[in-house]
Enzyme design. Structure first.
Site, PDB file in Angstrom:
ATOM      1  CG  ASP A   1      23.970 100.547  26.488  1.00 18.30           C
ATOM      2  OD1 ASP A   1      24.864 100.699  27.334  1.00 18.30           O
ATOM      3  OD2 ASP A   1      24.214 100.365  25.279  1.00 18.30           O
TER       4      ASP A   1
ATOM      5  CE  LYS B   1      24.903  97.005  28.170  1.00 19.07           C
ATOM      6  NZ  LYS B   1      25.409  98.028  29.072  1.00 19.07           N
TER       7      LYS B   1
END
Length: 448
Positions: free
Chosen positions: A169, A129
């Protein structure tokens, strides 16, 4: 819940000591380790080989400075992150989040969750991430481009189609992906599938935009049907109004439900006649305005400042699609009191541990994020496959593969929970099913 084994208690204490002031990461690790306790007791070799200690420690944490120039000619400095958490089953895969709340602890929490989510898809992708504390809201396209180009100039040193493949995201949509991909291509002089969520003209996949929201509903539909229920005729509350919420609303409606509420970071709308999704898409995807503008389209709807009140609206099914820890114990109790019988998570970790306890103690069906919202990353992996083949599938082909993946995730989650003595506990089942594949690969590699 306290750990039954001294071993896991010590692992958790070490995580907290090594990662101070990162409560989201601590919360994510604790939740997973509590679920894995029966697996570890049954398989002592996991402890002997240090699999859990390796699992909770990222393989690599990259932090970097991102300088860029705003429209007034002033130099701005942001901080960029990429946590490459676990590559046991494939290249790191996970989104980039651009939001003022981003710091190392948020990225670690998201990257850790991504390990299990990606494993559950059945596709060969590891967990990672990244992101930045940059806020795209209120910035001009030129400012966003300047930031994205600077961000990718540094990130490009650490990623690649067979190493690490980021996606979008919160705060990172088609515009941001385009700017970053263009900069990567320019720096590396190669056209490769290094980012997913790309535009359709330069390697993107049909159905990727819809994937997380659609996948959430496919998982929820499988969970409901397995328990004798259905979306048909149900009243649904969905938090958020970004990509996930919009397409969850679309698919839930197609499956026969009526979605009556949506929100953004300022407040929520309630439309008892059913959300006018075309209006929401116009406001959020075209105009990039706040959800309260919905009243201009549907004056009979109501708008309320603040977000938490959305969970006081009576519903059968709740789909939190906004952000982490948005449903606390109090909100969960309101859902129960109003007759809600199912919660499935479209956002990452939107329910606090106390809220989850309320769901489970009251018999609600609960689809945890790492299982229920895996549709986005699953379709990102399908985009990677198409890029590798220099080929594109139709929307219907991708959507069919997505539905099959999400139904399989539910089945594997249900079966793992039952195998380890926790039938119906899909949160534990998701952690266990995701973990077993990763742990098996880590064991095969030896000490690495």
């Amino acid at each position: 819940m306290a750990f039954k084994t001294e071993y896991l208690k010590e692992v958790m204490e070490t995580v907290i000591k090594r990662n101070p002031a990162q409560p989201e990461f601590h919360q994510a690790v604790r939740e997973v380790l509590e679920s894995l306790e029966p697996v570890i007791i049954k398989n002592p070799k996991l402890q002997e080989n240090g699999i859990i200690e390796s699992l909770v420690e990222p393989e690599r944490v990259i932090t970097f400075r991102v300088p860029w120039v705003d429209d007034n000619g002033k130099v701005q400095i942001n901080r960029g992150f990429r946590v490459q958490f676990n590559s046991a089953i494939g290249p790191y895969k996970g989104g980039l989040r651009f939001h003022p709340s981003v710091y190392e602890g948020i990225i670690k929490f998201l990257g850790f969750e991504q390990i299990f989510k990606n494993s559950l898809t059945g596709l060969p992708i590891g967990g990672g991430k990244g992101g930045s504390d940059f806020d795209p809201k209120g910035k001009s396209d030129r400012e966003v481009m300047a930031f994205c180009q600077s961000f990718m100039t540094e990130l490009s040193k650490h990623i690649g189609a067979d190493t690490d493949v980021p996606a979008g995201d919160i705060g990172v949509g088609a515009r941001e992906i385009g700017y970053m991909y263009g900069q990567y291509k320019r720096l590396r002089n190669e056209f490769t599938g290094v980012l997913t969520g790309k535009g359709l003209t330069y390697g993107g996949s049909l159905a990727r935009t819809e994937a997380t929201g659609y996948g959430l509903c496919y998982f929820t539909d499988a969970m409901l049907k397995d328990n004798g229920k259905s979306f048909e005729g149900a009243t649904v509350v969905i938090s958020g109004s970004g990509n996930v919420a919009i397409y969850a609303t679309e698919k839930a409606t197609q499956l026969g439900a009526k979605v009556v509420a949506m929100s953004d970071s300022n407040g929520y709308i309630y439309d008892p006649e059913g959300i006018d999704l075309a209006a929401v898409k116009q406001i959020k995807e075209v105009e990039r305005k706040r959800i309260k503008e919905y009243l201009n389209y549907r004056p009979n709807a109501t708008y309320t400042e603040g977000c938490s009140g959305i969970w006081s609206i009576k519903c059968d099914i709740a789909l939190p699609c906004a952000t982490q820890n948005e449903i606390n114990e109090e909100s969960a109790k309101k859902l129960v009191a109003n007759g809600c019988y199912a919660v499935a998570e479209g956002a990452n970790m939107p329910s606090t541990p106390e809220a989850i306890d309320v769901y489970q103690s009251n018999g609600l069906l609960f689809g945890p994020a790492k299982a229920a919202n895996a549709g986005g990353v699953a379709t990102s992996a399908l985009e990677m496959s198409q890029n590798s083949m220099r080929y594109s599938w139709t929307f219907e082909e991708v959507d069919a593969k997505l539905k099959n993946i999400m139904v399989n995730i539910f089945n594997n989650t249900r079966d793992a929970a039952a195998e380890y003595g926790m039938p119906g506990n899909y949160a534990a089942g998701a952690n266990i099913a995701g973990f077993l594949k990763v742990a098996s690969s880590m064991m095969a590699y030896g000490v690495v």
